[in-house]
Design an enzyme around this catalytic site. Sequence first.
Site, mmCIF file in Angstrom:
data_model
loop_
_atom_site.group_PDB
_atom_site.id
_atom_site.type_symbol
_atom_site.label_atom_id
_atom_site.label_comp_id
_atom_site.label_asym_id
_atom_site.label_seq_id
_atom_site.Cartn_x
_atom_site.Cartn_y
_atom_site.Cartn_z
ATOM 1 N N CYS A 1 -7.680 -3.934 0.916
ATOM 2 C CA CYS A 1 -6.197 -4.256 1.142
ATOM 3 C C CYS A 1 -5.665 -3.219 0.208
ATOM 4 C CB CYS A 1 -5.793 -5.578 0.825
ATOM 5 S SG CYS A 1 -6.303 -6.556 2.470
ATOM 6 N N CYS B 1 -3.313 12.098 -6.672
ATOM 7 C CA CYS B 1 -3.138 11.120 -5.778
ATOM 8 C C CYS B 1 -2.613 9.878 -6.481
ATOM 9 C CB CYS B 1 -4.216 11.171 -4.867
ATOM 10 S SG CYS B 1 -5.715 10.247 -5.901
#
EC number: 2.7.7.80
Length: 460
Positions: free
Chosen positions: A239, A412
């Site tokens: 998640c 990122c």
Amino acid sequence: MASREEVLALQAEVAQREEELNSLKQKLASALLAEQEPQPERLVPVSPLPPKAALSRDEILRYSRQLVLPELGVHGQLRLGTACVLIVGCGGLGCPLAQYLAAAGVGRLGLVDYDVVEMSNLARQVLHGEALAGQAKAFSAAASLRRLNSAVECVPYTQALTPATALDLVRRYDVVADCSDNVPTRYLVNDACVLAGRPLVSASALRFEGQITVYHYDGGPCYRCIFPQPPPAETVTNCADGGVLGVVTGVLGCLQALEVLKIAAGLGPSYSGSLLLFDALRGHFRSIRLRSRRLDCAACGERPTVTDLLDYEAFCGSSATDKCRSLQLLSPEERVSVTDYKRLLDSGAFHLLLDVRPQVEVDICRLPHALHIPLKHLERRDAESLKLLKEAIWEEKQGTQEGAAVPIYVICKLGNDSQKAVKILQSLSAAQELDPLTVRDVVGGLMAWAAKIDGTFPQY
């Protein structure tokens, strides 16, 4: 129109009220913390719950709506009152699961979670609140459940489940619910349940999808029957990496609660030997039949080889945590820290910063000077994206000495995808699809930037 004096007076009053509110929040947090730590943590409950011969007047009133169900009745409610359920993980699945088990009158809930409450949990982990940020999830969940139903015994365990402790703990409970978010823990819990002879209600949720099944019950398969070998660690998304809608974990947690209640009350499960799939975007449920128990299963087969718990992190090649993984794909020379990159940025040195996150994450936050090309575009050698990159390199080159290569720094969210992007750019340069490049990734990505460089930069 308000005068300057009125504005200043209102601002002063707002500041005073905010100070009072912060003081009240601190008092509330202290009160909740005191409530949630009434006893020291125990490794296991000290004794089994005594049998109950009848329901009290208060219990009849409290559980009246489910008592009148012929399938449950008084006999089923009495069974719930003496049932012990172990919940592994007090997060998005474990919170709604525990909430409904406590509300239904399950006698004892074991709450296993080594983590603490963070603000990013609160959109889906509904037992926790702002005032308890930083506190142990197991204690926070126990405090909320006691407020919901003081008759339910809640036993928090704030240590991670390990091969040394799992089997002894599982044996003290009647039903186990796996609400974890990592592969090593799934194998650990499965093997402990098989060795202890306990049914396992397992669920997972990711993005807009979820699934639930019951393992090792009524002759059905165990987790190892379906997955004899773990998947490659780099193919697993949790998640924290992939995201999840809180409502999806709520739906799956409620379905877990339903299965646990049916097993505990003696009604039998719906999903032993089958897997229920939930697609939230389409609003579809679909059930598929699982393969039957494998006679050669390493855990529950006729000649099992898993006769004791083992090192599951080594077996799976990944850590038993739901935190984001840190990949190590590059050498130290191919990486720079956010501190070193900030020093380079402040020096005004010519370079190109390439942000390879998906567009949805760039919409949340970005560094204004970064060029955005998603990693997926680089992976498929998207022509438009490569053209954009070449143009950006050429433009940056105009400010350098003739022929000098423009260094590229790739960033990122966490420093994983950026390493993959560096590998791709290096291969493109080697294949002469791009000019010779000096490419490095920024260690820790934008979350490291937020933590170490710019405290105002959003974290997500």
